[in-house]
Scaffold this active site. Structure first.
Site, PDB file in Angstrom:
ATOM      1  N   ASP A  14     -11.007   3.160   4.203  1.00 30.80           N
ATOM      2  CA  ASP A  14     -11.352   1.741   4.146  1.00 30.80           C
ATOM      3  C   ASP A  14     -12.861   1.532   4.045  1.00 30.80           C
ATOM      4  O   ASP A  14     -13.321   0.454   3.702  1.00 30.80           O
ATOM      5  CB  ASP A  14     -10.876   1.048   5.434  1.00 30.80           C
ATOM      6  CG  ASP A  14      -9.656   0.184   5.230  1.00 30.80           C
ATOM      7  OD1 ASP A  14      -9.448  -0.288   4.104  1.00 30.80           O
ATOM      8  OD2 ASP A  14      -8.917  -0.013   6.214  1.00 30.80           O
ATOM      9  N   LYS A  45       0.842  -1.209   0.000  1.00 21.98           N
ATOM     10  CA  LYS A  45       0.000   0.000   0.000  1.00 21.98           C
ATOM     11  C   LYS A  45       0.874   1.256   0.000  1.00 21.98           C
ATOM     12  O   LYS A  45       0.629   2.199  -0.748  1.00 21.98           O
ATOM     13  CB  LYS A  45      -0.942  -0.009   1.219  1.00 21.98           C
ATOM     14  CG  LYS A  45      -2.053  -1.049   1.089  1.00 21.98           C
ATOM     15  CD  LYS A  45      -2.884  -1.247   2.350  1.00 21.98           C
ATOM     16  CE  LYS A  45      -3.838  -2.417   2.120  1.00 21.98           C
ATOM     17  NZ  LYS A  45      -4.798  -2.614   3.212  1.00 21.98           N
ATOM     18  N   GLN A  56      -4.678  -1.527   9.649  1.00 22.77           N
ATOM     19  CA  GLN A  56      -4.713  -2.850   9.019  1.00 22.77           C
ATOM     20  C   GLN A  56      -5.336  -3.886   9.961  1.00 22.77           C
ATOM     21  O   GLN A  56      -5.013  -3.942  11.143  1.00 22.77           O
ATOM     22  CB  GLN A  56      -3.285  -3.266   8.625  1.00 22.77           C
ATOM     23  CG  GLN A  56      -3.195  -4.536   7.791  1.00 22.77           C
ATOM     24  CD  GLN A  56      -3.703  -4.382   6.364  1.00 22.77           C
ATOM     25  OE1 GLN A  56      -3.894  -3.283   5.866  1.00 22.77           O
ATOM     26  NE2 GLN A  56      -3.948  -5.491   5.698  1.00 22.77           N
TER      27      GLN A  56
HETATM   28  N1  L34 Z   1      -8.002  -2.269   7.250  1.00 25.12           N
HETATM   29  N2  L34 Z   1      -7.403  -4.402   6.676  1.00 25.12           N
HETATM   30  C1  L34 Z   1      -7.835  -3.199   6.315  1.00 25.12           C
HETATM   31  N3  L34 Z   1      -8.126  -2.885   5.022  1.00 25.12           N
HETATM   32  C2  L34 Z   1      -7.974  -3.808   4.059  1.00 25.12           C
HETATM   33  O1  L34 Z   1      -8.315  -3.529   2.803  1.00 25.12           O
HETATM   34  C3  L34 Z   1      -7.474  -5.074   4.405  1.00 25.12           C
HETATM   35  N4  L34 Z   1      -7.203  -6.055   3.463  1.00 25.12           N
HETATM   36  C4  L34 Z   1      -7.493  -7.450   3.804  1.00 25.12           C
HETATM   37  C5  L34 Z   1      -6.805  -7.732   5.145  1.00 25.12           C
HETATM   38  N5  L34 Z   1      -6.889  -6.634   6.085  1.00 25.12           N
HETATM   39  C6  L34 Z   1      -7.234  -5.365   5.739  1.00 25.12           C
HETATM   40  C7  L34 Z   1      -6.231  -6.005   2.541  1.00 25.12           C
HETATM   41  O2  L34 Z   1      -5.626  -4.988   2.256  1.00 25.12           O
HETATM   42  C8  L34 Z   1      -6.874  -8.202   2.643  1.00 25.12           C
HETATM   43  N6  L34 Z   1      -6.050  -7.216   1.955  1.00 25.12           N
HETATM   44  C9  L34 Z   1      -5.220  -7.511   0.868  1.00 25.12           C
HETATM   45  C10 L34 Z   1      -4.553  -6.514   0.152  1.00 25.12           C
HETATM   46  C11 L34 Z   1      -3.725  -6.824  -0.915  1.00 25.12           C
HETATM   47  C12 L34 Z   1      -3.543  -8.113  -1.301  1.00 25.12           C
HETATM   48  C13 L34 Z   1      -4.201  -9.117  -0.624  1.00 25.12           C
HETATM   49  C14 L34 Z   1      -5.022  -8.811   0.451  1.00 25.12           C
HETATM   50  C15 L34 Z   1      -2.630  -8.399  -2.441  1.00 25.12           C
HETATM   51  O3  L34 Z   1      -2.020  -7.513  -2.973  1.00 25.12           O
HETATM   52  N7  L34 Z   1      -2.491  -9.651  -2.851  1.00 25.12           N
HETATM   53  C16 L34 Z   1      -1.608 -10.043  -3.927  1.00 25.12           C
HETATM   54  C17 L34 Z   1      -0.578 -11.028  -3.400  1.00 25.12           C
HETATM   55  C18 L34 Z   1       0.280 -10.429  -2.368  1.00 25.12           C
HETATM   56  C19 L34 Z   1       1.181 -11.435  -1.656  1.00 25.12           C
HETATM   57  O4  L34 Z   1       2.171 -11.869  -2.267  1.00 25.12           O
HETATM   58  O5  L34 Z   1       0.876 -11.793  -0.517  1.00 25.12           O
HETATM   59  C20 L34 Z   1      -2.442 -10.686  -5.020  1.00 25.12           C
HETATM   60  O6  L34 Z   1      -2.023 -10.658  -6.168  1.00 25.12           O
HETATM   61  O7  L34 Z   1      -3.506 -11.226  -4.690  1.00 25.12           O
END
Ligand code: L34
Length: 295
Positions: free
Chosen positions: A121, A54, A98
């Site tokens: 959020d 982020k 988070q």
């Molecule tokens: N407050 N908490 C708050 N806001 C959010 O919007 C989140 N979330 C969830 C967990 N807690 C939170 C996230 O940001 C899940 N989440 C999130 C964000 C990004 C990715 C996955 C979950 C992401 O970029 N995933 C990549 C893989 C990243 C890796 O290698 O781990 C993808 O391509 O899916």
């Protein structure tokens, strides 16, 4: 049928290009720099990687970002005070705590403490309520990203049978709500399934659009979906570690088998995840505009 792959990475890239130009313009014309603070409590590796992503994305778009990392034993009061500090910091337009938080901290209390006008959020009850009645507000990032992917893939939602698996406050409940709103990208007939659903397959097999946010790796198999379904896989499960020490990820959908039956499907990684981060940037820019009286 082999499914069209709906790339969150590509879609996110396109939206980020637009946002970057918007940030530049805000700066040049109005001397406004959008500001985001992320607050992470504890050392969960998945959370660490999401928060880092982020801040990196914010930086790449010209958004001012501050990254606060606190030890797992941080007290609730300390966290609430920090939120309060950023509520009154004029450089900051978006505050993100988070989740999940350590068990000794009341999550609801913390989310309630964030100024609803900085709640990028979309988790504050004021924004949740506004979303429910279809008023303009910050939409929660993951559900918003899901909606964008469905719309940009050219999938008709009006009158569609949408089945959501998972009833979390972050994804399941809000995404179900957004899909039934009376507006473009909504107007679906929505079924929300969860751990107490009696006959899950009955529902998933009827879905024109299937959105899965259960947090169970490879839970949905090909025999649970109908031919031609559009599948949005929200799950990001860490199922192991590669030799080079990188996490191995799996979605909630058994991608290899389901893609042979679906019309379109999102991959993991590279599906909903990058969209979540991008929608956070979009909300932060929107908030900066609102704070400057430009929206
Ligand atoms: N407050 N908490 C708050 N806001 C959010 O919007 C989140 N979330 C969830 C967990 N807690 C939170 C996230 O940001 C899940 N989440 C999130 C964000 C990004 C990715 C996955 C979950 C992401 O970029 N995933 C990549 C893989 C990243 C890796 O290698 O781990 C993808 O391509 O899916």
């Amino acid at each position: 049928m082999t499914a069209k792959i709906i790339s969150g990475t590509e879609t996110a890239k396109a939206i980020r290009e637009e946002l970057k130009a918007e940030v530049e313009e805000l700066k040049a014309k109005h001397n406004v720099v959008p500001g985001l603070v992320t607050i992470l409590v504890g050392e969960d590796p998945a959370s660490q990687s999401y928060v880092a992503a982020k801040n990196k994305t914010a930086h790449a778009l010209g958004i001012h970002s501050e990254q606060i990392t606190l030890p797992a034993d941080t007290g609730e009061k300390e966290l609430l005070d920090l939120v309060e500090k950023y509520n009154s910091d004029p450089k900051i337009h978006g505050i993100l705590v988070q989740l999940p938080l350590p068990k000794h901290i009341d999550e609801g209390k913390v989310l309630f403490a964030i100024d609803p006008d900085k709640d990028v959020d979309g988790f504050h009850p004021v924004n949740v309520g506004k979303m429910m009645v279809g008023e303009q507000c910050f939409l929660p990032c993951t559900p918003h990203g899901v909606l964008e992917l469905i719309q940009r893939s050219g999938t008709e939602t009006s009158g569609a049978e949408v089945v959501v698996v998972g009833r979390s406050n972050i994804v399941g409940k809000p995404v179900a709500n957004l899909m039934l709103q009376k507006r473009e990208g909504g107007n679906a007939t929505v079924t929300l399934c969860h751990t107490r659903t009696k006959d899950m397959d009955f529902h998933t097999k009827r879905a024109d659009i299937l959105i899965v946010a259960a947090g169970v790796p490879n839970m949905i198999k090909a025999d649970q979906v109908k031919e031609g379904v559009v599948v949005i896989d929200v799950g990001v499960n860490r199922i192991g570690m590669s030799d080079s020490g990188k996490a191995i990820l799996a979605g909630d959908v058994d991608f290899e088998s389901v893609k042979e039956k679906a019309a379109a499907i999102t991959p993991v990684p590279g599906g909903v995840g990058p969209m979540t981060i991008t929608m956070l940037m979009k909300n932060t820019v929107q908030s900066a505009r609102q704070h400057a009286g430009l929206a």
